[in-house]
Design an enzyme around this catalytic site. Sequence first.
Site: not given
Length: 155
Positions: A67-68, A71
């Site tokens: 998820h990170e 980004h």
Amino acid sequence: MNQAELQRHMEEVSLQFFQKEFRHQAVFNARLRTTGGRYLLKSHNIEMNPKYLENFGLAYFIGIMKHELCHYHLHIEKKGYQHRDQDFRELLKKVDAPRFCATIPREITMHEYTCKSCGKSFLRQRRFNVNRYRCGSCGGKLIQIGSKKIYTENA
């Protein structure tokens, strides 16, 4: 897992799922309370919450890493990197990363008091001096029975 292992895992996950290098730092930040990780826009570093690794295991933690990294890679490529952006949502689906984290169970100590006269029982989070307070029902004297730990789902 220490900082060096976290860095190595982050680089491996980036290459495996995104076929791109992770060129910045991944660090643990134990002060994070309600989030699994955080991508820092200015430094491009990623902070991870070690409590998620302890509570949910490595497989779930790798999901947070993905998820990170979504980004991270979208921001580097100057695409939509925020949760509401279409590019971000599509990349999440492509790499099978979670959109949100589960909450970490919190430990709360509950103190139990009982009235000597009527036997009514009270549970409180804060301890109090039984010599200063009386039972609200009958006015009898209170005694502390004990305390117990309760795990809640709230953050």
